[in-house]
Design a protein around this motif. Sequence first.
Motif, PDB file in Angstrom:
ATOM      1  N   TYR A 104       0.825  -1.208   0.000  1.00  0.00           N
ATOM      2  CA  TYR A 104       0.000   0.000   0.000  1.00  0.00           C
ATOM      3  C   TYR A 104       0.863   1.264   0.000  1.00  0.00           C
ATOM      4  O   TYR A 104       2.070   1.230   0.272  1.00  0.00           O
ATOM      5  N   HIS A 105       0.201   2.370  -0.315  1.00  0.00           N
ATOM      6  CA  HIS A 105       0.791   3.696  -0.281  1.00  0.00           C
ATOM      7  C   HIS A 105      -0.079   4.540   0.644  1.00  0.00           C
ATOM      8  O   HIS A 105      -1.245   4.797   0.353  1.00  0.00           O
ATOM      9  N   LEU A 106       0.473   4.963   1.763  1.00  0.00           N
ATOM     10  CA  LEU A 106      -0.220   5.794   2.746  1.00  0.00           C
ATOM     11  C   LEU A 106       0.332   7.211   2.654  1.00  0.00           C
ATOM     12  O   LEU A 106       1.544   7.406   2.620  1.00  0.00           O
ATOM     13  N   LYS A 107      -0.566   8.192   2.616  1.00  0.00           N
ATOM     14  CA  LYS A 107      -0.140   9.583   2.468  1.00  0.00           C
ATOM     15  C   LYS A 107      -0.995  10.466   3.358  1.00  0.00           C
ATOM     16  O   LYS A 107      -2.217  10.302   3.426  1.00  0.00           O
ATOM     17  N   PHE A 108      -0.371  11.423   4.066  1.00  0.00           N
ATOM     18  CA  PHE A 108      -1.126  12.315   4.938  1.00  0.00           C
ATOM     19  C   PHE A 108      -0.316  13.576   5.217  1.00  0.00           C
ATOM     20  O   PHE A 108       0.889  13.634   4.967  1.00  0.00           O
ATOM     21  N   MET A 273      -5.635  12.344   4.890  1.00  0.00           N
ATOM     22  CA  MET A 273      -5.070  11.005   5.065  1.00  0.00           C
ATOM     23  C   MET A 273      -5.763  10.026   4.121  1.00  0.00           C
ATOM     24  O   MET A 273      -6.957   9.800   4.201  1.00  0.00           O
ATOM     25  N   PHE A 274      -4.969   9.447   3.213  1.00  0.00           N
ATOM     26  CA  PHE A 274      -5.480   8.512   2.227  1.00  0.00           C
ATOM     27  C   PHE A 274      -4.558   7.301   2.138  1.00  0.00           C
ATOM     28  O   PHE A 274      -3.362   7.394   2.417  1.00  0.00           O
ATOM     29  N   ILE A 275      -5.139   6.184   1.694  1.00  0.00           N
ATOM     30  CA  ILE A 275      -4.341   4.985   1.457  1.00  0.00           C
ATOM     31  C   ILE A 275      -4.751   4.378   0.122  1.00  0.00           C
ATOM     32  O   ILE A 275      -5.917   4.445  -0.283  1.00  0.00           O
ATOM     33  N   LYS A 276      -3.780   3.840  -0.590  1.00  0.00           N
ATOM     34  CA  LYS A 276      -4.029   3.194  -1.879  1.00  0.00           C
ATOM     35  C   LYS A 276      -3.387   1.814  -1.862  1.00  0.00           C
ATOM     36  O   LYS A 276      -2.211   1.667  -1.514  1.00  0.00           O
ATOM     37  N   LYS A 277      -4.145   0.810  -2.242  1.00  0.00           N
ATOM     38  CA  LYS A 277      -3.596  -0.536  -2.356  1.00  0.00           C
ATOM     39  C   LYS A 277      -2.809  -0.639  -3.657  1.00  0.00           C
ATOM     40  O   LYS A 277      -3.240  -0.141  -4.695  1.00  0.00           O
ATOM     41  N   LEU A 278      -1.634  -1.274  -3.594  1.00  0.00           N
ATOM     42  CA  LEU A 278      -0.723  -1.303  -4.732  1.00  0.00           C
ATOM     43  C   LEU A 278      -0.627  -2.684  -5.374  1.00  0.00           C
ATOM     44  O   LEU A 278      -0.602  -3.701  -4.677  1.00  0.00           O
TER      45      LEU A 278
END
Length: 287
Positions: A104-108, A273-278
Motif C-alpha cells: 500500500y501507499h499511505l499519504k497524509f 489522510m489517504f491509502i491506496k492498495k498497490l
Amino acid sequence: MKSFHFLIALIFLNSTLIAQDSDWIPLLDKNLSKWDVFVGVPHHSVKGLPEGTPKGDGMKGEPLGLNNDPLKVFYAEDVDGETIMRVSGEIYAGLTSKEIYENYHLKFKFKWGELKWEPRLKAQRDNGLLYHCIGEHGAFWNVWMQSQEFQIQERDMGDYYGLAGGVNNIRAKKREDGFHIYDSKSDLVKLGTAVKGEKMWRCVRSENKEKPNGEWNTLELVCFNGKSYHIVNGYVVMVLENAESYKDGKLTPITKGKIQFQSEAAECYYKDMFIKKLTALPDFLKS
C-alpha cells in the motif's frame, strides 16, 4: 509572487486529484470510523479522568484499554470542508486501523501543536506512525503493538525504530555516536529491538526534511513486496528491506499488519489522510 501562487495551486491540485482518484481511500472522518483507540497508562500528572482511574508513570501500570478514551486523546472534526484530527498527546495511546494492510501507499499531512505533557515535558516533541502492527495491544510500554516505526519526532522525521520485537534490514553505516544512519550505498544491517548490541534499535534517516513547527508536512509510507519507503515532504529518507517479527526466539518475515498512530506526549494534527492498495511500485520510486 507568481511562483508562490503557482506552488499554492499545485498543492491544491495535488490534494484534489487524490480526493478524486477512486483508488485512494480516505481514512479520516469525524467519527474515526476506520479506527480503534487503545489508551495506555495515564501519567500521575493527568487531570480530568473519572474518579478512581489508575495512574502510573505513563508506561508502567494499568492501561485504560481498548476504545476507552475519556479525554479524547484522538479527536476529529470537520473544519472548512476538511477533516482534521487532533492528537492531544496527554496520555500515551494508539489509533489502530481496523483493517490489516499489505502492499500500500499511505499519504497524509502532519503538523505539530503547542502542548507537551509528562513524561516528555522537557523532551523534543515525539509521535510516530507504526506499521506491520501485529499481536496484542500493549506489547510496548503497555500501549503499542509489535511494529515497525516511521518516526515522527522533531528533527528526526523518517527515522526507524523496531518496537517490541520489530526488526528490519536497512542499508546503513555506523556513526560516531553508535547509531546507524541510512546510506543507500552501504551493506544491509539488521536493526530493531530484538537485535543484540548497543543502539541497534534505531536507524537515523538520511537527512532532515522536516518543515518548521506549525507548518504542514506531507508524509508518505510505501510498503510493497517486502520493501518499505519512508518519505518526508517528497524526499525518500530511508528504504527498508524485508521486515521481520521476533517471537519465541525466532525471526519470521512480515509484510502486513495494522497501522497505528501514536499519542506520545506532544500535541499534533493530521489531515488529508489517504491509502491506496498497490499492485506495482509507484513510478516515482522506480528510478
